[in-house]
Design a protein around this motif. Structure first.
Motif, PDB file in Angstrom:
ATOM      1  N   THR A 172       0.842  -1.185   0.000  1.00 14.87           N
ATOM      2  CA  THR A 172       0.000   0.000   0.000  1.00 14.87           C
ATOM      3  C   THR A 172       0.886   1.248   0.000  1.00 14.87           C
ATOM      4  N   VAL A 173       0.426   2.271  -0.684  1.00 18.47           N
ATOM      5  CA  VAL A 173       1.154   3.545  -0.733  1.00 18.47           C
ATOM      6  C   VAL A 173       0.189   4.670  -0.412  1.00 18.47           C
ATOM      7  N   GLY A 174       0.706   5.729   0.217  1.00 20.61           N
ATOM      8  CA  GLY A 174      -0.127   6.841   0.623  1.00 20.61           C
ATOM      9  C   GLY A 174      -0.411   7.817  -0.504  1.00 20.61           C
ATOM     10  N   LYS A 175      -1.606   8.421  -0.463  1.00 19.42           N
ATOM     11  CA  LYS A 175      -2.013   9.453  -1.411  1.00 19.42           C
ATOM     12  C   LYS A 175      -2.600  10.624  -0.620  1.00 19.42           C
ATOM     13  N   THR A 176      -2.500  11.818  -1.172  1.00 17.63           N
ATOM     14  CA  THR A 176      -3.097  12.985  -0.538  1.00 17.63           C
ATOM     15  C   THR A 176      -3.773  13.859  -1.583  1.00 17.63           C
ATOM     16  N   ALA A 177      -4.818  14.549  -1.142  1.00 19.37           N
ATOM     17  CA  ALA A 177      -5.508  15.541  -1.975  1.00 19.37           C
ATOM     18  C   ALA A 177      -6.065  16.585  -1.029  1.00 19.37           C
ATOM     19  N   GLY A 178      -5.420  17.751  -0.984  1.00 22.50           N
ATOM     20  CA  GLY A 178      -5.831  18.771  -0.032  1.00 22.50           C
ATOM     21  C   GLY A 178      -5.626  18.282   1.390  1.00 22.50           C
ATOM     22  N   SER A 179      -6.699  18.295   2.174  1.00 22.83           N
ATOM     23  CA  SER A 179      -6.613  17.843   3.565  1.00 22.83           C
ATOM     24  C   SER A 179      -6.865  16.345   3.717  1.00 22.83           C
ATOM     25  N   LYS A 180      -7.202  15.684   2.608  1.00 19.60           N
ATOM     26  CA  LYS A 180      -7.525  14.260   2.670  1.00 19.60           C
ATOM     27  C   LYS A 180      -6.291  13.403   2.402  1.00 19.60           C
ATOM     28  N   SER A 181      -6.208  12.296   3.088  1.00 19.51           N
ATOM     29  CA  SER A 181      -5.127  11.329   2.845  1.00 19.51           C
ATOM     30  C   SER A 181      -5.701   9.927   2.892  1.00 19.51           C
ATOM     31  N   TRP A 182      -5.165   9.055   2.077  1.00 17.48           N
ATOM     32  CA  TRP A 182      -5.651   7.688   2.011  1.00 17.48           C
ATOM     33  C   TRP A 182      -4.548   6.819   1.423  1.00 17.48           C
ATOM     34  N   HIS A 183      -4.821   5.523   1.275  1.00 21.64           N
ATOM     35  CA  HIS A 183      -3.845   4.588   0.719  1.00 21.64           C
ATOM     36  C   HIS A 183      -4.467   3.803  -0.433  1.00 21.64           C
ATOM     37  N   VAL A 184      -3.625   3.411  -1.359  1.00 20.07           N
ATOM     38  CA  VAL A 184      -4.054   2.551  -2.463  1.00 20.07           C
ATOM     39  C   VAL A 184      -3.084   1.382  -2.578  1.00 20.07           C
ATOM     40  N   TYR A 185      -3.518   0.369  -3.300  1.00 25.12           N
ATOM     41  CA  TYR A 185      -2.665  -0.806  -3.511  1.00 25.12           C
ATOM     42  C   TYR A 185      -1.581  -0.526  -4.546  1.00 25.12           C
ATOM     43  N   LYS A 186      -0.469  -1.203  -4.391  1.00 31.28           N
ATOM     44  CA  LYS A 186       0.610  -1.166  -5.380  1.00 31.28           C
ATOM     45  C   LYS A 186       0.965  -2.620  -5.715  1.00 31.28           C
ATOM     46  N   PRO A 187       0.410  -3.154  -6.826  1.00 29.24           N
ATOM     47  CA  PRO A 187       0.623  -4.570  -7.149  1.00 29.24           C
ATOM     48  C   PRO A 187       1.928  -4.822  -7.901  1.00 29.24           C
ATOM     49  N   SER A 188       2.476  -6.006  -7.693  1.00 30.63           N
ATOM     50  CA  SER A 188       3.656  -6.449  -8.442  1.00 30.63           C
ATOM     51  C   SER A 188       3.637  -7.975  -8.495  1.00 30.63           C
ATOM     52  N   ARG A 189       4.301  -8.516  -9.494  1.00 26.71           N
ATOM     53  CA  ARG A 189       4.400  -9.981  -9.589  1.00 26.71           C
ATOM     54  C   ARG A 189       5.661 -10.424  -8.850  1.00 26.71           C
ATOM     55  N   VAL A 190       5.514 -11.453  -8.016  1.00 30.35           N
ATOM     56  CA  VAL A 190       6.633 -11.984  -7.232  1.00 30.35           C
ATOM     57  C   VAL A 190       7.330 -13.111  -7.987  1.00 30.35           C
TER      58      VAL A 190
END
Length: 256
Positions: free
Chosen positions: A195-213
């Protein structure tokens, strides 16, 4: 826990209890449609699991971690979760607005309803006041402490881009044999979801970061077993017998 436990009986002699020998007893009549599949989700600042005053609080929970109530285990988002994708599908679940929201959608559409009006981030408003939201579902085997555990990962809103990235990894996977190159089953590889963090103005959240192992090596018994379990899960999903354990969206303004 040891598979055998030695216990004294009423006569004072020792009796052997074989836990492995009793495996599955008492659950023989539980069918696939009698259980729900846990949904893995990313925790956020406002997630009840991160709020010490909330009944759903989970000790040690932090934003960016991955969690499923059915697992009762927190996954570090920086390390990520290894999964095998058994089945990928896109649906449009129909939700009621906050305040009336049920624990599951009131319906699920295969396509965007013809009378729906697009709002934003994959959300469409219906004439009845409900809304449908484009959602990518990944039915997976989550490899938790080396054990494969069936789960569903639902990606919507800002996680639709990571969903496309994961689908691209699946579609671009290539194996070769005597007949040339081919795209194998989705469950032929292990993927990692950080998961990686994202921000937009005062909002912050996380999204997935997929990769093949790595690709599964079906000549190896452990990998072959994983392949077969994932194959069976895919068949179950295709028959419609796998039921996600839904969490309703928290607000109409959710970013994720």
């Amino acid at each position: 826990m040891d598979k055998e436990v030695v216990k004294k009986n009423s006569a004072g002699s020792l009796a052997t209890i074989n836990l492995r020998g009793d495996a599955g007893k008492g659950a023989e009549e539980i069918k696939s449609d009698d259980v729900s599949t846990p949904i893995l989700k990313i925790l956020h600042q406002l997630s009840p699991e991160c709020n010490e005053r909330d009944p759903k609080y989970v000790d040690g929970a932090k934003p960016g971690m991955i969690y499923a109530a059915g697992f009762t285990q927190l996954i570090d988002g920086n390390a990520g979760l290894e999964v095998i994708i058994a089945h990928s599908q896109t649906r449009y679940p129909e939700w009621q607005e906050r305040g009336d929201s049920a624990s599951a959608p009131v319906g699920t559409h295969l396509e965007i309803p013809a009378d729906a009006v697009e709002e934003k981030n994959g959300r469409y408003r219906l004439p009845n006041g409900n809304y449908v939201e484009k959602t990518a579902y990944f039915y997976v085997l989550a490899l938790v402490e080396g054990e494969p555990r069936p789960a569903v990962i639902a990606m919507r809103s800002s996680n639709l881009t990571p969903a496309r990235e994961l689908n691209n990894l699946i579609k671009n996977l290539r194996f070769s044999d005597a007949d040339g190159s081919f795209n194998p089953a989705a469950y032929s590889a292990v993927y990692n979801l950080k998961t990686v963090g994202k921000t937009a103005g005062s909002k912050s959240w996380h999204v997935y970061k997929p990769s093949r192992v790595r690709n599964l090596d079906v000549s190896n018994k452990k990998d072959a077993d994983l392949y077969e379990v994932a194959q069976q899960l895919q068949k179950t999903v295709s028959k419609g017998a796998a039921k996600p354990k839904y969490d309703a969206p928290k607000t109409t303004g959710d970013i994720v």
